[in-house]
Each structure stands twice: as C-alpha cells, then as structure tokens.
Design a protein around this motif. Structure first.
Motif, PDB file in Angstrom:
ATOM      1  N   LYS A 521       0.826  -1.210   0.000  1.00 21.04           N
ATOM      2  CA  LYS A 521       0.000   0.000   0.000  1.00 21.04           C
ATOM      3  C   LYS A 521       0.862   1.263   0.000  1.00 21.04           C
ATOM      4  O   LYS A 521       0.538   2.247  -0.673  1.00 21.04           O
ATOM      5  CB  LYS A 521      -0.927  -0.018   1.209  1.00 21.04           C
ATOM      6  CG  LYS A 521      -1.903   1.139   1.266  1.00 21.04           C
ATOM      7  CD  LYS A 521      -2.664   1.134   2.577  1.00 21.04           C
ATOM      8  CE  LYS A 521      -3.358  -0.194   2.814  1.00 21.04           C
ATOM      9  NZ  LYS A 521      -4.117  -0.196   4.089  1.00 21.04           N
ATOM     10  N   PHE A 522       1.991   1.225   0.743  1.00 20.78           N
ATOM     11  CA  PHE A 522       2.796   2.440   0.896  1.00 20.78           C
ATOM     12  C   PHE A 522       4.054   2.424   0.017  1.00 20.78           C
ATOM     13  O   PHE A 522       4.948   3.231   0.226  1.00 20.78           O
ATOM     14  CB  PHE A 522       3.205   2.613   2.369  1.00 20.78           C
ATOM     15  CG  PHE A 522       2.059   2.953   3.271  1.00 20.78           C
ATOM     16  CD1 PHE A 522       1.561   4.248   3.306  1.00 20.78           C
ATOM     17  CD2 PHE A 522       1.464   1.988   4.054  1.00 20.78           C
ATOM     18  CE1 PHE A 522       0.504   4.568   4.137  1.00 20.78           C
ATOM     19  CE2 PHE A 522       0.409   2.304   4.892  1.00 20.78           C
ATOM     20  CZ  PHE A 522      -0.087   3.593   4.933  1.00 20.78           C
ATOM     21  N   THR A 523       4.121   1.498  -0.934  1.00 28.15           N
ATOM     22  CA  THR A 523       5.291   1.434  -1.813  1.00 28.15           C
ATOM     23  C   THR A 523       4.890   1.917  -3.203  1.00 28.15           C
ATOM     24  O   THR A 523       3.859   1.511  -3.758  1.00 28.15           O
ATOM     25  CB  THR A 523       5.832  -0.008  -1.884  1.00 28.15           C
ATOM     26  OG1 THR A 523       6.193  -0.428  -0.567  1.00 28.15           O
ATOM     27  CG2 THR A 523       7.057  -0.070  -2.790  1.00 28.15           C
ATOM     28  N   ARG A 524       5.715   2.781  -3.775  1.00 26.82           N
ATOM     29  CA  ARG A 524       5.417   3.346  -5.097  1.00 26.82           C
ATOM     30  C   ARG A 524       5.665   2.304  -6.183  1.00 26.82           C
ATOM     31  O   ARG A 524       6.371   1.311  -5.980  1.00 26.82           O
ATOM     32  CB  ARG A 524       6.291   4.579  -5.331  1.00 26.82           C
ATOM     33  CG  ARG A 524       7.766   4.248  -5.433  1.00 26.82           C
ATOM     34  CD  ARG A 524       8.615   5.518  -5.522  1.00 26.82           C
ATOM     35  NE  ARG A 524      10.035   5.181  -5.658  1.00 26.82           N
ATOM     36  CZ  ARG A 524      10.831   4.864  -4.650  1.00 26.82           C
ATOM     37  NH1 ARG A 524      10.339   4.819  -3.412  1.00 26.82           N
ATOM     38  NH2 ARG A 524      12.098   4.588  -4.865  1.00 26.82           N
ATOM     39  N   ALA A 525       5.094   2.538  -7.339  1.00 26.58           N
ATOM     40  CA  ALA A 525       5.266   1.633  -8.480  1.00 26.58           C
ATOM     41  C   ALA A 525       6.733   1.580  -8.891  1.00 26.58           C
ATOM     42  O   ALA A 525       7.439   2.588  -8.890  1.00 26.58           O
ATOM     43  CB  ALA A 525       4.406   2.105  -9.657  1.00 26.58           C
ATOM     44  N   GLY A 526       7.166   0.385  -9.215  1.00 21.96           N
ATOM     45  CA  GLY A 526       8.548   0.185  -9.621  1.00 21.96           C
ATOM     46  C   GLY A 526       9.465  -0.168  -8.470  1.00 21.96           C
ATOM     47  O   GLY A 526      10.600  -0.608  -8.690  1.00 21.96           O
ATOM     48  N   ALA A 527       9.038   0.040  -7.246  1.00 23.84           N
ATOM     49  CA  ALA A 527       9.844  -0.321  -6.068  1.00 23.84           C
ATOM     50  C   ALA A 527       9.509  -1.743  -5.651  1.00 23.84           C
ATOM     51  O   ALA A 527       8.663  -2.417  -6.259  1.00 23.84           O
ATOM     52  CB  ALA A 527       9.589   0.665  -4.944  1.00 23.84           C
ATOM     53  N   GLY A 528      10.182  -2.213  -4.608  1.00 17.84           N
ATOM     54  CA  GLY A 528      10.006  -3.596  -4.217  1.00 17.84           C
ATOM     55  C   GLY A 528       9.693  -3.771  -2.749  1.00 17.84           C
ATOM     56  O   GLY A 528       9.920  -2.888  -1.922  1.00 17.84           O
ATOM     57  N   VAL A 529       9.174  -4.962  -2.434  1.00 20.28           N
ATOM     58  CA  VAL A 529       8.928  -5.407  -1.057  1.00 20.28           C
ATOM     59  C   VAL A 529       9.700  -6.707  -0.878  1.00 20.28           C
ATOM     60  O   VAL A 529       9.579  -7.629  -1.714  1.00 20.28           O
ATOM     61  CB  VAL A 529       7.429  -5.623  -0.789  1.00 20.28           C
ATOM     62  CG1 VAL A 529       7.227  -6.224   0.604  1.00 20.28           C
ATOM     63  CG2 VAL A 529       6.662  -4.325  -0.930  1.00 20.28           C
ATOM     64  N   HIS A 530      10.486  -6.786   0.195  1.00 24.63           N
ATOM     65  CA  HIS A 530      11.360  -7.929   0.425  1.00 24.63           C
ATOM     66  C   HIS A 530      10.868  -8.680   1.659  1.00 24.63           C
ATOM     67  O   HIS A 530      10.683  -8.085   2.729  1.00 24.63           O
ATOM     68  CB  HIS A 530      12.803  -7.460   0.631  1.00 24.63           C
ATOM     69  CG  HIS A 530      13.290  -6.570  -0.477  1.00 24.63           C
ATOM     70  ND1 HIS A 530      13.818  -7.046  -1.642  1.00 24.63           N
ATOM     71  CD2 HIS A 530      13.285  -5.211  -0.592  1.00 24.63           C
ATOM     72  CE1 HIS A 530      14.149  -6.031  -2.430  1.00 24.63           C
ATOM     73  NE2 HIS A 530      13.829  -4.894  -1.810  1.00 24.63           N
ATOM     74  N   VAL A 531      10.697  -9.992   1.493  1.00 23.57           N
ATOM     75  CA  VAL A 531      10.245 -10.859   2.592  1.00 23.57           C
ATOM     76  C   VAL A 531      11.361 -11.853   2.890  1.00 23.57           C
ATOM     77  O   VAL A 531      11.861 -12.517   1.957  1.00 23.57           O
ATOM     78  CB  VAL A 531       8.945 -11.601   2.218  1.00 23.57           C
ATOM     79  CG1 VAL A 531       8.494 -12.466   3.393  1.00 23.57           C
ATOM     80  CG2 VAL A 531       7.862 -10.625   1.807  1.00 23.57           C
ATOM     81  N   ARG A 532      11.691 -11.975   4.197  1.00 27.12           N
ATOM     82  CA  ARG A 532      12.776 -12.867   4.598  1.00 27.12           C
ATOM     83  C   ARG A 532      12.321 -13.703   5.781  1.00 27.12           C
ATOM     84  O   ARG A 532      11.694 -13.185   6.709  1.00 27.12           O
ATOM     85  CB  ARG A 532      14.015 -12.048   4.974  1.00 27.12           C
ATOM     86  CG  ARG A 532      15.239 -12.885   5.298  1.00 27.12           C
ATOM     87  CD  ARG A 532      16.366 -11.973   5.737  1.00 27.12           C
ATOM     88  NE  ARG A 532      17.541 -12.731   6.132  1.00 27.12           N
ATOM     89  CZ  ARG A 532      18.536 -12.259   6.882  1.00 27.12           C
ATOM     90  NH1 ARG A 532      18.471 -11.007   7.331  1.00 27.12           N
ATOM     91  NH2 ARG A 532      19.563 -13.016   7.182  1.00 27.12           N
TER      92      ARG A 532
END
Length: 764
Positions: A521-532
């Motif tokens: 929701k708070f990440t702009r287009a083209g950026a990423g979310v990393h799950v570890r």
C-alpha cells in the motif's frame, strides 16, 4: 668625752669635800657622774664613766693611796659591789634615755600617727568591701574580723578574737582536715591552704553559707599569718543551679523534639545541637560546637564559606528578628542535599544568640513531587483519552466512508446489471467491481471484528506445530496480484526447510498478509517489497521490508496503536485503511508468545517490520510426523493418554475431565499443587494441564518442583490460565511450560492441546 668630764668633775668635788667629811666617801658623787654620762650619751659613755669612776676611787681614796688594787679583801668586795651598782645605773639610765627620746621624737610621733591612720583606713576599706576578711595566726586563732565577716557569720569581732577559727565556721566533719592541712604547711611548706576554693561554712545559728574563699599566707616577724577573703556566693550558686536545671530541662526537651534544633551565640556559632539535628546533618554536636552554623549546613555549597556568609540563614541569624519560615537546602556531612524548612527565634532572658528550628522537608517535597507527577499523569491520561476519543470519532467517520464507498459501487453496478442494457464487456467489469468492493468490505469487517475480539479478550488461537515457510508463501501469493497490479515487485528469501513454531497457522498467515498488504500500500510503483524468513537462536524471524515512503520518527512509537494511521505525503489519510492492521499484527504476535518491531530511517527511506516467534520445542518437533503443510486433524484420539488436570476451580476441573475422558484419555484431577505432587508420585502422567493462579503453591512452583524430581523431569505441560497477556505467555514458557492457553478454552482446542503435547495428532 662626756664620761671623762663627768667623772673628772665628780673627782674634783669629792676631793674638795673630803676634809669636811669625817671619813672618805668615794661612792657619793661618782654614781651621779655615771648617771649623767649614761643619760646623756647612752650605754657607751655610761660604761666608760663607770670604769673611770672605779679607777679614780681605787687610786685616790683606797689604801694604799696612789696605787691600783685594794690592800684588803673587804675593800675589794666593796669596790666590786660599787662597780655593779655603776653598771646597773648605766643600763637603767640608757633605757630611760631611749624611752624619753622615743616619746618625745616628732618623727616617731608622726610615723606612729600615719600608721594608725593607714590601719584605720585599711580597716574601713575591708569593712566596706564585698568580701568578709578574716585573719588567722599559726595556731588557727582569729586575729582579724571585719564588719562584713560579722554580718556574714553573725559574730562580732569581740566574740571571735583569739578563738579557734575552724571551730567557729567549719562543719565538724571538715575541721580536722583543715587543721592537718595547716600543720603540713607549717612543718614542710607543703599543702599550703592558699589559693581560691569554694567552701561550705557555718553561721553562728549553725545555718550553712556557701562562699568563694581566697586564702593568702604571709610571714610576719618570723611567724605565718593567714588572711581569708570570703565572698558569699549562696544566691549566685542557687541561681546557677536554677539555670543549670533550666538548661538541662531545655536540653532534654530539645533532645526529645522531633524537629532539629540548633542554638547559636551572638556570633552565629553553634552552642547546641539536639539529636534530631545531628541525624539530619550527619554530624556530632561536639565536632561542630564553636563553628558558624551557616558554614556547617552550607559547607559544600558553591563558593564555600564566604558564599555561605551571605545565605538567607546567616542573614536571618544576624538580624535575630524571628523571620518567617523559609525553605532551603542544606548539605549533610556526606555531601547529600537535604531539603529543609527553618525558622529563627531570638533568645530571651538577657541571653544573646538565636534558636534555629529545622524541619526535614524531604517527605513533604517528595509528596509534592508525587502529587505533581500524579497531576501530570492525570493530565496526560486526560489528553490521551481525549486524543483517543478524537481518533475513535475519526475512525467512525473513516469507517462510514470506507463502507459507503464500495457500497455505492456495488449498488450502482447491481442496478445496471438488473436493467439488462450493459454490453458484455461492461457486465464483466461490473462483476469484477462488485467482487472487489465486497472483498474490501469483508476485510474491513474482519478487521473490526478482530479488534473487537482483541479489546474484549475473546480472540482465540488453535495452536499446533506449524511450518512457517508454507504460511509465508501463502500470504505472499495472496498479496501478489494486488502488488503486480500496482507495479510493486515482491522478493522472498526463506531458509530450507524453514523454522517451525507452535501456533495458529491461519492467524500467522493473517500477520504476514497484513504486513505485506501494508508494505504494498505504501510502496510506489517500480519499487520492491522484500520478505525474509530465517531462524536465529531459539527464535524464528519474519522480516517484511519495503522501499516505500517510510515512517517519521515522531509517528514510529505509535505505529502499532489502534486507530492510528500515518498520513500520505499530502497530509491526508490513506484510502481504504482504518488504522487497525498493525494493531492486530502486534496482538496476534504477542498471543503466539512473540514480538514485532518496526524500524525506519525516516520519511522516504522505507520501513521494515520484524516478527519474532519462539521455535517449536524439541519434544513437539519429534512428535510431529505430519508432512509439511498438512493440517492437523480436528478431532484427534486421546486413547491411552494419562492426563493430570490441576485447577482449584471444581467446575473447570469437571469440564476438562469430561471432555478429555470422552476422547479416551485417562484423566486424574487435583484441586491443589500438593495433591498434584502426590498424584505424580503414585503414577507419572503423559500430559500435565495446570492452572497458574492457585493458593499456597501456584502453577510455576508446581512445575519447578516436578522438574526437580527424577521421576518427572520432562512431563509435557500446558498452562491453562485467565492471564492472557503476552508477558504472561512469555513467563509461562520461560518457566518450562510447552504451551500457554488462555481461558475460556473450547473443548476442541483442549483436545488439540493434549494431543499436541502427547504427540498424537491422528484423527479418530
């Protein structure tokens, strides 16, 4: 010369008269000559005249004539007797001459007069002086008694002159010691009864008088004379005794007073400290007596003693005007600051100085501080309550908006679908819009229900061994379509085969889903979310890191609070959000005995959320033989499992015994920890279910006792308690319980807990 002339004249007359007289009388005129010579010249001329007279008589008048020495013995005797007469005349005449000269000498008369005048003057001075003066000789007899002594003792000088002084004025018990002291002085000059002393003497009426005595000794004409100067100090002694009693009473009163009391002289120097003052200042009165009080209480103040001279206490003591009570801070001997209140009062009765009464003000100031803190706390609580009220109002307004918006879309497209006038493409769009809006409403309602369960304490878990990797993968796959639609990529990094925990798989998936949804929701287009996902020590960690707009330092401490929501870059709330997701995440993680932490370098720097959960215990891992990702059977069999139920509530024990017995378990119940220990001693159970809050010995103590016994060191145990906070769960797990289950517990959940602890998860 006088003797020669007198004897010559007597010889001439004697020879002239010789013819007239019948017989020679040589003794007739010569005595007169000797008398005249001795009277006029003294003993010397008289003796010379006597010798010349004897020679003249022997030469001129005794036979043989013109020769010395008498012819007959009778004449010799007569001549000797005549010589003795002349000697007697000489001595008597010389003595008479001296007496007459002394009586008629003007200088002697003047000197005697001056001596008498001086003696009378001295006696007048002694009589008029403040002291009684008494004279005493070597024998102890009175030789002088002035008028003051007569008034002091009641005897006149005539009454006491020549009498024994010790017998007159000394008590009987002291007389012999006085006389012995005088005798030692007279014999050897030791133990002189001189100097100043205080004595108790007797008057003539045998009453006692207290005197300050000064004894002086003087040797006069080979004999010792003693003079006693006696000052009546009876009244002064009584006054001093009264003052001592008053001072002792005042000191005793001050010593028993709770406030600290200090007395200072006219120069501000300490003369008295009561025990309370000693305790307050950490000093002893003997150690500070004579020191200025303001230096004692401000010894460590900045600027030292010179600065202390200008302090309020020093000024008030100098003024001695009874200033009003003042607050101050003293320094004790150990350097500790002592808050006090003091008041200065001047002394009365002619005494100089002041009395300083000091009250220990620490308790009052601490009470004031606590009241201020309580007031500040109440004000803060009120502000927080008001803020929470405002947030609740904002939440309700947002909830109304978020519910009405999808409803508008649903109602509008539903009306168009009923009309039958839509093209096929529009009908497909209508169905997708209605489906999306319905799911949005379902999520909002689910979040509201979850928060309600959290607030009321009714949220329940179905704990079982869970592999976290499938849980995280399922959440990622659920969120991925929305992320791809927004142009946000999701990257994962998970260890093989992945850590395992005890928990509710659905709720854990909800935790990861909420964190991922929030990140997308708070990440702009083209950026990423990393799950570890990985394991560290005895913890499993799940990290969700985004490259979004980040969290401001001011909002970061409040990120997990209910109804709190970060604003977007324009200061507006994010659409489609009620500010509940992170609050639900925190509570679900804590119910699993874990913790969640948020971190951000600031706005525009992205954010990271890390979930930490306790790993599955070795016993539960060995017992869990299910393939990864396979769910647990809902109704496992408990056939043959021995279960010990410990709870002081009979109804709870009865319920658990009935549920577990129905599933085939062999249940033993105990109403106390003591009964449980006796039961374990008789037969070792396979599973222990224990309440925590019990009288005499609680559940923690029971488990420690069992773990310390050789027959029951590793009995699988679950804590069943109404204390359902995250810290209660952590405390139970740290104490050795494998599970922490909050009451009330559903029958199915109870059966699942026992089956999990016993390693039986197959269905009936």
């Amino acid at each position: 010369m006088l003797a020669v002339v007198a004897v010559g004249a007597a010889l001439v007359y004697q020879r002239l008269l010789a013819p007239v007289l019948d017989e020679p009388t040589p003794f007739l005129l010569f005595p007169l000559a000797v008398l005249a010579a001795a009277w006029r010249g003294g003993v010397g001329p008289g003796l010379l005249a006597s010798v010349l007279a004897l020679l003249s008589v022997d030469w001129f008048f005794l036979d043989p004539r013109s020769s010395l020495g008498p012819a007959e013995a009778g004449q010799a005797v007569r001549l000797a007797v005549f010589g003795l007469e002349l000697l007697g005349i000489t001595l008597l005449a010389a003595h008479g001459r001296r007496a007459v000269r002394a009586a008629t000498d003007p200088e002697r008369i003047r000197a005697d007069h001056e001596l008498r005048v001086r003696a009378e003057r001295l006696r007048g001075l002694l009589d008029a002086g403040p002291a009684a003066v008494v004279g005493m000789d070597e024998a102890g007899a009175v030789t002088f008694w002035n008028a003051r002594a007569a008034r002091l003792f009641g005897w006149t000088a005539d009454d006491v002159m020549g009498r024994d002084l010790a017998g007159l004025i000394l008590p009987a018990a002291e007389r012999e010691a006085w006389r012995a002291e005088r005798e030692r002085f007279l014999r050897a000059g030791e133990g002189a009864p001189t100097g100043r002393r205080e004595m108790h003497l007797l008057r003539n009426d045998r009453s006692h008088v207290r005197v300050d005595a000064v004894v002086a000794a003087q040797r006069v004409e080979g004999a010792w004379q003693f003079t006693l100067f006696l000052e009546d100090v009876t009244a002064r002694a009584l006054a001093e005794e009264a003052l001592r009693r008053e001072a002792a009473f005042a000191a005793g009163l001050a010593s028993s007073m709770a406030p600290a009391v200090a007395a200072v002289d006219g120069e501000g120097r300490v003369t008295f400290l009561n025990p309370a003052a000693e305790r307050l200042l950490g000093v002893k009165a003997e150690g500070v007596r004579g020191r200025p009080l303001h230096e004692v209480v401000h010894a460590d103040a900045e600027g030292g003693a010179h600065a202390a001279e200008d302090c309020a206490l020093a000024r008030s003591m100098r003024a001695a005007d009874g200033a009003a009570e003042q607050e101050d801070t003293f320094r004790a001997a150990d350097g500790a600051a002592v808050p006090v209140r003091w008041v200065v009062s001047p002394m009365h009765g002619g005494a100089t100085g002041v009395v300083v009464v000091i009250q220990d003000d620490r308790r009052r100031r601490e009470s004031d501080r606590q009241r201020q803190e309580e007031l500040a706390g109440e004000q803060q609580a009120r502000r927080e309550a008001e803020a929470e009220g405002r947030m609740r109002d904002e939440f309700m307004a947002t909830l109304s908006h978020e519910l009405r918006t999808p409803l508008s879309a649903i109602m509008g497209w539903a009306h168009l679908l009923r009309s039958g006038n839509l093209e096929p493409a529009d009908r497909t769009r209508a169905v997708e819009t209605i489906d999306r809006s319905a799911k949005s409403q379902a999520q909002l309602i689910s979040g509201i229900l979850d928060i309600s369960s959290i607030i009321t304490g009714k949220m329940r878990l179905t704990p079982e061994p869970v592999a976290l990797r499938p849980v995280v993968e399922a959440a990622v796959e659920t969120v991925r379509p929305a992320a791809e639609a927004k142009g946000v990529r999701i990257e994962t990094e998970m260890s093989e085969p992945g850590p395992r925990v005890t928990g509710d798989a659905n709720r854990l998936q909800q935790v990861v889903w909420n964190l991922l949804s929030n990140a997308v929701k708070f990440t702009r287009a083209g950026a990423g979310v990393h799950v570890r996902l990985w394991a560290v020590g005895d913890e499993a960690q799940i990290e969700v890191r985004d490259e979004g707009r980040g969290i401001s330092p001011e909002f970061l401490p409040h990120v997990f609070e209910r109804f709190r929501q970060a604003e977007d870059g324009g200061g507006e709330r994010v659409p489609g959000s009620l500010g509940l997701g992170l609050a639900i995440v925190r509570h679900l993680v804590e119910l699993h005995g874990g913790s969640v932490q948020a971190a951000s370098a600031g706005e525009g720097q992205g954010a990271a959320f890390t979930v930490r959960l306790p790993l599955l215990t070795a016993t539960a891992v060995a017992a869990d033989q299910r393939p990864e990702g396979q769910g647990a059977a809902r109704q496992p069999s408990l056939q043959g499992i021995r279960v010990l139920v410990v709870d002081d509530d009979a109804d709870v024990r009865g319920m658990m015994e009935a549920v577990l017995s129905e599933r085939g378990a062999q249940v033993t119940s105990a109403a106390s920890a003591g009964e449980a220990l006796d039961s374990v001693a008789r037969e070792r159970p396979d599973v222990l279910l224990s309440d925590l809050a019990m009288p005499e010995m609680d559940g923690y103590a029971l488990l420690r006792e069992l773990r310390g016994r050789p027959e029951s060191p590793r009995i699988p145990a679950a804590a069943l308690t109404a204390y359902a906070r995250a810290e209660d769960r952590r405390q139970a797990l740290l104490a050795g319980f494998q599970m922490h289950v909050a009451k009330p517990i559903e029958p199915e959940e109870l059966v699942a807990v026992v089956a999990s602890l016993a390693g039986k998860t197959g269905s009936v």
